[in-house]
Design a protein around this motif. Sequence first.
Motif, PDB file in Angstrom:
ATOM      1  N   ALA A 128       0.746  -1.042   0.007  1.00 58.40           N
ATOM      2  CA  ALA A 128       0.173   0.188   0.010  1.00 58.40           C
ATOM      3  C   ALA A 128       0.993   1.168  -0.074  1.00 58.40           C
ATOM      4  CB  ALA A 128      -1.062   0.006   1.409  1.00 58.40           C
ATOM      5  N   ARG A 129       0.695   2.030  -0.554  1.00 57.36           N
ATOM      6  CA  ARG A 129       1.404   3.372  -0.915  1.00 57.36           C
ATOM      7  C   ARG A 129       0.945   4.482   0.215  1.00 57.36           C
ATOM      8  NH1 ARG A 129       1.669   4.706  -7.542  1.00 57.36           N
ATOM      9  NH2 ARG A 129       2.704   2.931  -8.081  1.00 57.36           N
ATOM     10  N   GLN A 156       0.780  10.368  10.528  1.00 59.15           N
ATOM     11  CA  GLN A 156       2.269  10.401  10.031  1.00 59.15           C
ATOM     12  C   GLN A 156       2.152  10.081   8.431  1.00 59.15           C
ATOM     13  OE1 GLN A 156       4.652   6.852  10.180  1.00 59.15           O
ATOM     14  NE2 GLN A 156       5.728   7.897  11.820  1.00 59.15           N
ATOM     15  N   MET A 157       2.859  10.800   7.727  1.00 58.69           N
ATOM     16  CA  MET A 157       2.833  10.827   6.329  1.00 58.69           C
ATOM     17  C   MET A 157       3.084   9.578   5.335  1.00 58.69           C
ATOM     18  SD  MET A 157       5.931  13.258   4.967  1.00 58.69           S
ATOM     19  CE  MET A 157       5.456  14.552   5.824  1.00 58.69           C
ATOM     20  N   LEU A 158       3.843   8.590   6.068  1.00 61.64           N
ATOM     21  CA  LEU A 158       4.195   7.279   5.369  1.00 61.64           C
ATOM     22  C   LEU A 158       2.979   6.160   5.761  1.00 61.64           C
ATOM     23  CD1 LEU A 158       7.721   6.718   6.660  1.00 61.64           C
ATOM     24  CD2 LEU A 158       6.879   7.312   4.401  1.00 61.64           C
ATOM     25  N   LYS A 159       1.789   6.762   6.416  1.00 61.76           N
ATOM     26  CA  LYS A 159       0.756   5.677   6.554  1.00 61.76           C
ATOM     27  C   LYS A 159      -0.331   5.960   5.427  1.00 61.76           C
ATOM     28  CE  LYS A 159       1.582   5.467  11.609  1.00 61.76           C
ATOM     29  NZ  LYS A 159       0.834   6.013  12.831  1.00 61.76           N
ATOM     30  N   SER A 160      -0.804   4.566   5.361  1.00 61.40           N
ATOM     31  CA  SER A 160      -2.247   4.444   4.262  1.00 61.40           C
ATOM     32  C   SER A 160      -3.426   4.357   5.010  1.00 61.40           C
ATOM     33  CB  SER A 160      -1.850   3.310   3.539  1.00 61.40           C
ATOM     34  OG  SER A 160      -0.827   3.300   2.870  1.00 61.40           O
ATOM     35  N   TYR A 161      -4.605   4.563   4.623  1.00 59.89           N
ATOM     36  CA  TYR A 161      -5.839   4.710   5.277  1.00 59.89           C
ATOM     37  C   TYR A 161      -6.697   4.090   4.661  1.00 59.89           C
ATOM     38  CZ  TYR A 161      -2.988   8.456   6.930  1.00 59.89           C
ATOM     39  OH  TYR A 161      -2.137   9.201   7.546  1.00 59.89           O
ATOM     40  N   PHE A 162      -7.790   3.356   5.443  1.00 61.94           N
ATOM     41  CA  PHE A 162      -8.717   2.639   5.165  1.00 61.94           C
ATOM     42  C   PHE A 162     -10.271   3.246   5.817  1.00 61.94           C
ATOM     43  CE2 PHE A 162     -12.226  -0.602   5.062  1.00 61.94           C
ATOM     44  CZ  PHE A 162     -12.075  -1.081   3.819  1.00 61.94           C
ATOM     45  N   TYR A 163     -11.029   3.683   5.249  1.00 61.41           N
ATOM     46  CA  TYR A 163     -12.331   4.612   5.478  1.00 61.41           C
ATOM     47  C   TYR A 163     -13.376   3.560   5.739  1.00 61.41           C
ATOM     48  CZ  TYR A 163      -9.485   8.592   4.719  1.00 61.41           C
ATOM     49  OH  TYR A 163      -8.400   9.406   4.630  1.00 61.41           O
ATOM     50  N   SER A 164     -14.295   4.038   6.655  1.00 64.42           N
ATOM     51  CA  SER A 164     -15.577   3.406   6.813  1.00 64.42           C
ATOM     52  C   SER A 164     -16.424   3.920   5.372  1.00 64.42           C
ATOM     53  CB  SER A 164     -16.514   3.882   8.006  1.00 64.42           C
ATOM     54  OG  SER A 164     -16.513   5.175   7.908  1.00 64.42           O
ATOM     55  N   ALA A 165     -17.548   3.109   5.092  1.00 68.30           N
ATOM     56  CA  ALA A 165     -18.223   3.576   3.935  1.00 68.30           C
ATOM     57  C   ALA A 165     -18.735   4.771   3.995  1.00 68.30           C
ATOM     58  CB  ALA A 165     -19.404   2.533   3.891  1.00 68.30           C
ATOM     59  N   ASP A 166     -19.255   5.298   5.178  1.00 64.95           N
ATOM     60  CA  ASP A 166     -19.484   6.875   5.046  1.00 64.95           C
ATOM     61  C   ASP A 166     -18.399   7.845   5.322  1.00 64.95           C
ATOM     62  OD1 ASP A 166     -19.013   6.493   7.700  1.00 64.95           O
ATOM     63  OD2 ASP A 166     -20.817   6.741   8.578  1.00 64.95           O
ATOM     64  N   GLY A 167     -17.207   7.245   5.580  1.00 64.44           N
ATOM     65  CA  GLY A 167     -16.183   8.195   5.517  1.00 64.44           C
ATOM     66  C   GLY A 167     -15.975   8.969   6.916  1.00 64.44           C
ATOM     67  N   THR A 168     -16.475   8.366   8.065  1.00 60.13           N
ATOM     68  CA  THR A 168     -16.678   9.166   9.326  1.00 60.13           C
ATOM     69  C   THR A 168     -15.683   8.193  10.475  1.00 60.13           C
ATOM     70  OG1 THR A 168     -18.637   7.613  10.183  1.00 60.13           O
ATOM     71  CG2 THR A 168     -18.967   9.816   9.160  1.00 60.13           C
ATOM     72  N   ALA A 169     -14.948   7.287   9.872  1.00 56.57           N
ATOM     73  CA  ALA A 169     -14.038   6.680  10.642  1.00 56.57           C
ATOM     74  C   ALA A 169     -12.900   5.776   9.705  1.00 56.57           C
ATOM     75  CB  ALA A 169     -14.477   5.313  11.417  1.00 56.57           C
ATOM     76  N   ALA A 170     -11.714   5.737  10.286  1.00 56.38           N
ATOM     77  CA  ALA A 170     -10.605   5.226   9.570  1.00 56.38           C
ATOM     78  C   ALA A 170      -9.439   4.462  10.280  1.00 56.38           C
ATOM     79  CB  ALA A 170      -9.951   6.372   8.671  1.00 56.38           C
ATOM     80  N   THR A 303      18.419  11.545  10.727  1.00 57.06           N
ATOM     81  CA  THR A 303      17.487  10.249  10.449  1.00 57.06           C
ATOM     82  C   THR A 303      16.180  10.210  11.477  1.00 57.06           C
ATOM     83  OG1 THR A 303      18.739   8.862  11.890  1.00 57.06           O
ATOM     84  CG2 THR A 303      19.422   9.019   9.468  1.00 57.06           C
ATOM     85  N   GLU A 304      15.341   9.657  11.414  1.00 53.48           N
ATOM     86  CA  GLU A 304      14.078   9.416  12.191  1.00 53.48           C
ATOM     87  C   GLU A 304      13.655   7.953  12.192  1.00 53.48           C
ATOM     88  OE1 GLU A 304      11.434  12.279  11.074  1.00 53.48           O
ATOM     89  OE2 GLU A 304      10.733  11.259   9.072  1.00 53.48           O
ATOM     90  N   ARG A 305      12.940   7.514  13.041  1.00 54.52           N
ATOM     91  CA  ARG A 305      12.407   6.281  13.223  1.00 54.52           C
ATOM     92  C   ARG A 305      11.090   6.169  13.720  1.00 54.52           C
ATOM     93  NH1 ARG A 305      18.007   5.773  14.707  1.00 54.52           N
ATOM     94  NH2 ARG A 305      18.992   4.121  13.458  1.00 54.52           N
ATOM     95  N   GLY A 306      10.471   5.218  13.880  1.00 50.56           N
ATOM     96  CA  GLY A 306       9.006   5.114  14.406  1.00 50.56           C
ATOM     97  C   GLY A 306       7.996   4.908  13.634  1.00 50.56           C
ATOM     98  N   PHE A 307       6.963   4.301  14.074  1.00 48.07           N
ATOM     99  CA  PHE A 307       5.738   4.052  13.191  1.00 48.07           C
ATOM    100  C   PHE A 307       4.380   4.336  13.878  1.00 48.07           C
ATOM    101  CE2 PHE A 307       2.662   0.557  12.683  1.00 48.07           C
ATOM    102  CZ  PHE A 307       2.136   1.028  11.268  1.00 48.07           C
ATOM    103  N   SER A 308       4.099   3.614  15.202  1.00 46.71           N
ATOM    104  CA  SER A 308       2.918   3.758  15.784  1.00 46.71           C
ATOM    105  C   SER A 308       2.607   4.762  16.690  1.00 46.71           C
ATOM    106  CB  SER A 308       2.570   2.405  16.310  1.00 46.71           C
ATOM    107  OG  SER A 308       3.617   2.212  17.502  1.00 46.71           O
ATOM    108  N   MET A 309       3.657   5.356  17.229  1.00 47.06           N
ATOM    109  CA  MET A 309       3.368   6.344  18.041  1.00 47.06           C
ATOM    110  C   MET A 309       4.310   7.443  18.057  1.00 47.06           C
ATOM    111  SD  MET A 309       2.720   3.809  21.628  1.00 47.06           S
ATOM    112  CE  MET A 309       1.972   2.274  21.350  1.00 47.06           C
ATOM    113  N   ILE A 310       4.612   8.247  16.894  1.00 48.62           N
ATOM    114  CA  ILE A 310       5.552   9.237  16.435  1.00 48.62           C
ATOM    115  C   ILE A 310       5.077   9.707  15.288  1.00 48.62           C
ATOM    116  CG2 ILE A 310       6.955   7.793  15.174  1.00 48.62           C
ATOM    117  CD1 ILE A 310       9.297   9.362  16.853  1.00 48.62           C
TER     118      ILE A 310
END
Length: 472
Positions: A128-129, A156-170, A303-310
Amino acid sequence: MAEPPVKVEHRRRARERVVVHVDTLAARWVGALALLIAASWLTVLVVRSYRHANWDADGRLAWSLTILAAVALISRGIFLGRPVTAAHAIAAAGALLAGFAAHILAFDVPGNFLIASSGLALMWPTTARPQPDQLPRVWALVNATEGDPVAPFAMQMLKSYFYSADGTAAIAYRTRLGYAVVSGDPIGDERRYEELVGDFVAMCHSRGWRVLVLGCSQFRLGLWRNPELIGQRLRPVPIGRDVVIDVQTFDMVGRRFRNLRQAVQRTHNFGITTEIVAEQDLDEGRLAELTDVLLSSAKGARTERGFSMILDATLTGHYPGVLLIIARDRAGTVQGFHRYVVAGRGSDYSLDVPWRRPGAPNGIDERLSVDMISAAKKAGAQRLSLAFAAFPEIFNDSERGPLSSFFYAAIHLGDSLIALESLYRYLRKFHALGDRRYVLLPLAQVLPVLVVLLSLEFAPRRRQLPTVSASG
């Protein structure tokens, strides 16, 4: 008493997802079995075709194993449901042709390797891009999410997103080596979370991705452990606790806050003052000063690191809702700063990363945190998350057994990347250890999962440095 229409619809969609998942698994098994049968016949034909030729038994065996390896890799990809794109086909064809060419040139071992790898190339997992263009939409959901300290890091700009059908959650996630790794809890309207998770898992199955969850709160475990929703078994493993301050009731009164009071007092004695400014409102002068602190930090400024909490993009003004609290000494020199993200329409503050100049006075971090808590209280906020305390039980155990001692030593192997014990010693001064967070994973795949998770959290990437004009 009849069930509410929403629950009936959720149950119907869950049943449909289970049926589709079972049908897909059956199709994958049939395809894998057919390919294995075809591979067996192909191997027999290859062996027979060379039986009367001047080809020794070792050569026939090597060729047969090569074909079987390629077909086995393809069968595994079909079983996992991995799609084949034009790029996959081109890569596989290239490997196959290169393998035959190597055989013609009498390089049999490299040729066998290339032919076998054609199966891997054909079924290599898609990725996923990143979707940095979704920031305005994601920020609106983050700003609507209350009580989740990790929610702001979905941006964080490296993440991808999946939205609910109505777009109110992701759901925010990243993919690596065939795994879709969910970052924290869903954001947005929690009434859509159950449907969102089910649709997300169905999407992952359709692309051949296995699902992992990193940083799941204890309140959302049920979303990922419902077989009707996800069609697989994920086991929760605790990885630490949130550290969340109730800003409206926080004070430093009492013996247990003695160390915190002393640390803060040292900075007052040193003449430290603080100020708060929005990151997007930094003028050239402040930007130059803070960039100097960032570049002089011992944390690896480039350099930077991290994914879930940064977050990333420090000092660039890329993200909305980011506040900086800055510490200066008597001479006006910046000695350190903290970066906070405001969410939940101002109800929640979350610490991103603290920065300090080498040789800065002791107590700088405590002072910055305490002053930001006071500012959040005046702004009407309810909660301030300082950070995440990983494995606090291990650090707090004065009588470690063999297993605890092993994990304690293993954690310290990563001190050059993140000093977890030092972070814990700082956080425990606030006496605010809160709810647990978990990683959810299939226990049968622990080793590849560890590779995926550690690479996401600790693999370095080039930092996007702020642009400072020459006049600044």
